[in-house]
Design a protein around this motif. Structure first.
Motif, PDB file in Angstrom:
ATOM      1  N   LYS A  15      -2.602   1.532  -0.191  1.00  0.00           N
ATOM      2  CA  LYS A  15      -2.373   0.222  -0.819  1.00  0.00           C
ATOM      3  C   LYS A  15      -3.513  -0.739  -0.494  1.00  0.00           C
ATOM      4  O   LYS A  15      -3.938  -1.534  -1.343  1.00  0.00           O
ATOM      5  CB  LYS A  15      -1.041  -0.366  -0.342  1.00  0.00           C
ATOM      6  N   ASN A  19      -5.973  -2.437  -3.392  1.00  0.00           N
ATOM      7  CA  ASN A  19      -6.250  -3.863  -3.515  1.00  0.00           C
ATOM      8  C   ASN A  19      -7.737  -4.149  -3.349  1.00  0.00           C
ATOM      9  O   ASN A  19      -8.307  -4.982  -4.068  1.00  0.00           O
ATOM     10  CB  ASN A  19      -5.444  -4.649  -2.487  1.00  0.00           C
ATOM     11  N   ASN A  22      -9.608  -3.350  -6.537  1.00  0.00           N
ATOM     12  CA  ASN A  22      -9.355  -4.340  -7.586  1.00  0.00           C
ATOM     13  C   ASN A  22     -10.087  -5.653  -7.313  1.00  0.00           C
ATOM     14  O   ASN A  22     -10.519  -6.331  -8.256  1.00  0.00           O
ATOM     15  CB  ASN A  22      -7.849  -4.583  -7.736  1.00  0.00           C
ATOM     16  N   SER A  68       4.899   2.202  -5.525  1.00  0.00           N
ATOM     17  CA  SER A  68       4.083   1.183  -6.184  1.00  0.00           C
ATOM     18  C   SER A  68       2.794   0.959  -5.389  1.00  0.00           C
ATOM     19  O   SER A  68       2.841   0.883  -4.149  1.00  0.00           O
ATOM     20  CB  SER A  68       4.847  -0.133  -6.292  1.00  0.00           C
ATOM     21  N   LYS A  70       1.087  -1.714  -5.358  1.00  0.00           N
ATOM     22  CA  LYS A  70       0.949  -3.143  -5.072  1.00  0.00           C
ATOM     23  C   LYS A  70       1.689  -3.530  -3.801  1.00  0.00           C
ATOM     24  O   LYS A  70       2.483  -2.776  -3.262  1.00  0.00           O
ATOM     25  CB  LYS A  70       1.446  -3.951  -6.266  1.00  0.00           C
ATOM     26  N   LYS A  73      -2.568  -6.980   0.638  1.00  0.00           N
ATOM     27  CA  LYS A  73      -3.826  -7.691   0.439  1.00  0.00           C
ATOM     28  C   LYS A  73      -4.847  -7.160   1.436  1.00  0.00           C
ATOM     29  O   LYS A  73      -4.607  -7.159   2.642  1.00  0.00           O
ATOM     30  CB  LYS A  73      -3.622  -9.192   0.667  1.00  0.00           C
TER      31      LYS A  73
END
Length: 201
Positions: A15, A19, A22, A68, A70, A73
């Motif tokens: 994860k 992030n 992206n 998921s 998402k 951070k």
């Protein structure tokens, strides 16, 4: 998220990387726009497309995990991109700015290489052989991008940046050499010039 197993850590790190990629997807076009050297612009633009592919691989892994991507951070990537923004806002010699952009980009590549190396290893230990192959592909791409940036820096960008510094020093030397000569000493009163050394009185 509670880290109670290697699987939990694996998902958490994935994860983080998702992030990070992206965030980088938004930063690369700005870096390409700021770059002056055509080779550097091309390198950033090419890696933008590679990054999209890498995000796709991560999404494929998350789909297989039924998790998921998402919810996390990546603060490390956020910090690296913030440092990069400082360069984007700087004025100066284009070659020196390009050298600074490469330095920022290589910090990002090294961070990603470390991250993908870890999750690739976790995937292998957990028996996720397909994910291990996908993560190795991305790791290889990050290493290739870092090598390309390094070669570009050593053969073109850093050399031009050094040349810019030499040019600036040369201009300073010219300015120092353009000082007006001192006024000659006035002749003695009476209109006669001072006798030359060794002449008869």
């Amino acid at each position: 998220m509670s880290l109670d197993s290697l699987h939990d850590l694996y998902v958490d790190e994935l994860k983080d990387l998702y992030n990070a990629e992206n965030q980088l997807l938004k930063a690369l076009p700005k870096m390409a726009k700021k770059a002056t050297a055509p080779e550097l612009k091309a390198a950033f633009t090419e890696h933008l497309e590679v990054t999209r592919t890498q995000i796709g691989r991560l999404e494929q892994i998350f789909t297989a995990l039924e998790v998921s991507p998402k919810g996390k951070k990546c603060k490390a990537m956020e910090g690296l991109i913030e440092e990069g923004k400082e360069v984007l806002e700087e004025d100066g010699n284009p070659s020196v700015i390009d050298a600074a952009l490469i330095a920022c980009a290589q910090r990002v590549e090294h961070y990603e290489m470390a991250g993908y190396g870890c999750v690739r290893t976790f995937a292998g230990l957990l028996g996720y052989s397909e994910a291990e192959v996908l993560l190795q592909e991305t790791l290889d791409e990050e290493k290739e991008a870092d090598e390309k940036l390094n070669e570009l820096a050593e053969t073109v960008i850093n050399v031009e940046a050094q040349g810019a510094e030499d040019d600036e020093e040369g201009e300073d030397d010219t300015e120092e050499g353009e000082e007006e000569p001192e006024d000659p000493k006035p002749a003695p009163k009476g209109g006669k010039s001072a006798p030359k050394a060794g002449s008869k009185k």
